[in-house]
Design a protein around this motif. Structure first.
Motif, PDB file in Angstrom:
ATOM      1  N   ALA A  38      10.959   3.577  43.077  1.00  0.00           N
ATOM      2  CA  ALA A  38      11.355   2.914  41.828  1.00  0.00           C
ATOM      3  C   ALA A  38      10.378   1.792  41.476  1.00  0.00           C
ATOM      4  O   ALA A  38      10.006   1.615  40.307  1.00  0.00           O
ATOM      5  N   LYS A  39       9.939   1.028  42.484  1.00  0.00           N
ATOM      6  CA  LYS A  39       8.962  -0.035  42.248  1.00  0.00           C
ATOM      7  C   LYS A  39       7.640   0.544  41.739  1.00  0.00           C
ATOM      8  O   LYS A  39       7.001  -0.009  40.836  1.00  0.00           O
ATOM      9  N   GLU A  46       7.873   1.489  38.138  1.00  0.00           N
ATOM     10  CA  GLU A  46       7.796   0.300  37.290  1.00  0.00           C
ATOM     11  C   GLU A  46       6.341  -0.155  37.136  1.00  0.00           C
ATOM     12  O   GLU A  46       5.902  -0.496  36.030  1.00  0.00           O
ATOM     13  N   ARG A  60       4.092   1.820  34.578  1.00  0.00           N
ATOM     14  CA  ARG A  60       4.266   1.661  33.133  1.00  0.00           C
ATOM     15  C   ARG A  60       3.166   0.812  32.497  1.00  0.00           C
ATOM     16  O   ARG A  60       2.880   0.962  31.307  1.00  0.00           O
ATOM     17  N   SER A  61       2.544  -0.077  33.288  1.00  0.00           N
ATOM     18  CA  SER A  61       1.494  -0.928  32.735  1.00  0.00           C
ATOM     19  C   SER A  61       0.179  -0.774  33.498  1.00  0.00           C
ATOM     20  O   SER A  61      -0.695  -1.625  33.416  1.00  0.00           O
TER      21      SER A  61
END
Length: 378
Positions: free
Chosen positions: A333-334, A337, A340-341
């Motif tokens: 999950a990390k 995240e 995304r950038s």
């Protein structure tokens, strides 16, 4: 050409699990015409990897193991008896290092003074002095291997000639070891030829080094100096050849600060300093990838801890394995995240990290389900 070399990369990754950094670095070094040092115990597929790369490019290949009793004849060829009759000291170099395009020299720091000077000339200048005649050598890259770091100032020059250095250990993941055990001996599935490699080298040389890349490199140098990590001006200069190769392999025509991540395996003098170098380079060149690698390293540590409990108390093992599965989920999950950038290189690093953690997750989950008497999870 670009696709062919990247297909070779994929083939090598499939045959040599847990060797991503070494494979990427080796291909970059070959495209840059630089040399690679592989540190680590025997039986870690160092020579097999180099042999597969040489076969892929159909390059002439020499492999030698040095001992403290090794003589120059082993690397450079025997003395020509016919030339001796004419008072000339000429070596017959056929099939030896002066005529090789790729070389693997095991226990390279066993090189004695009788070998060292000629070896340095071949590695650095691509020149072999045969009697009084300097002969141009076709050497693309030499791969040195050793179980230990060099001792003594006389070997420091040879150590410095290896622009990339990797600490190669045994496989960590049981699934990967099983794959290696059941697979045939590694071979090159591609036959690219030296023309492809030379064209790739020309394309790499044409990659533009941006001002942003140089600024980041200078910042890395200053930060390294502050931590007591010092590299020569020559090393910093040559490192840009590697950076160009990394950018080209990623399909780019100019570099960016992210490409400086390869310096992690160029700047350390001792493997124990690598984490410090990785922190410096990562923070200044590619902080997102650094975070992804830290997450992956944590996952590997968890998997290693769980594996060490396998032969102990069953209840404790199942509990730790179940906890590990939850941690793997949180780590993925990390990574999602971060993705995304993420920039170009970071997306690739994150993708590789996710794939490896998914493999660790599946292996530990299977152990939990088996221990509980359930069907294996997929």
């Amino acid at each position: 050409m670009h696709n062919q070399i990247n297909q070779l990369r994929a083939d090598l990754m499939a045959q040599f699990p847990e060797r991503k950094d070494v494979i990427d670095g080796s291909l970059a070094a070959i495209l840059a015409g630089e040399h690679v040092l592989l540190l680590g115990p025997p039986g870690t597929a160092k020579s097999a990897l180099v042999r597969a790369i040489a076969q892929a490019f159909s390059g002439s290949y020499v492999e030698r193991l040095l001992t403290k009793f090794s003589t120059p004849e082993e690397l450079f060829g025997s003395i020509s008896l016919k030339a001796l009759e004419e008072d000339r000291f000429v070596r017959v170099t056929t099939g030896k290092l002066p005529e090789a395009e790729f070389a693997f020299v095991d226990e390279i720091f066993k090189a004695n003074s009788a070998i060292l000077n000629s070896l340095l000339s071949v590695v650095n200048e691509r020149i072999f002095h045969n009697d009084t005649t300097p002969v141009l050598c076709p050497l693309v890259s030499m791969f040195g291997a050793s179980n230990e770091l060099p001792e003594g100032k006389e070997l420091s020059a040879l150590f410095d000639r290896f622009l990339l250095r990797f600490d190669v250990g045994y496989l960590l993941v049981a699934r990967n070891l099983r794959t290696v055990l059941m697979a045939p001996e590694p071979t090159a599935s591609a036959n690219l030829g030296m023309d492809v490699l030379r064209a790739g080298q020309a394309a790499v040389a044409a990659v533009k080094v941006t001002d942003a890349t140089v600024d980041a490199l200078l910042a890395i140098r200053d930060a390294c100096r502050a931590e007591g990590i010092v590299a020569s001006d020559r090393r910093w200069k040559k490192s840009l050849k590697l950076v160009r190769a990394v950018a080209w392999l990623a399909g780019e025509k100019q570099t960016c600060p992210e490409d400086l991540a390869i310096l992690v395996d160029s700047l350390w003098q001792d493997p124990k300093d690598r984490p410090k170098v990785a922190r410096i380079v990562g923070n200044l060149a590619d902080p997102t990838s650094t975070q992804a690698i830290e997450i992956l390293d944590a996952a590997r540590e968890i998997a290693t801890k769980v594996a060490s409990l396998r032969s102990g108390d069953r209840k404790s093992y199942i509990g730790q394995a179940a906890q590990a599965v939850e941690q793997f989920d949180a780590q993925q999950a990390k990574l999602a995240e971060l993705g995304r950038s993420a920039g170009r290189r970071a997306r690739s690093v994150i993708g590789d990290a996710v794939a490896e953690i998914q493999g660790l997750h599946a292996e530990v989950a299977r152990a939990v389900s088996t221990g509980l008497g359930l069907r294996s999870l997929r």
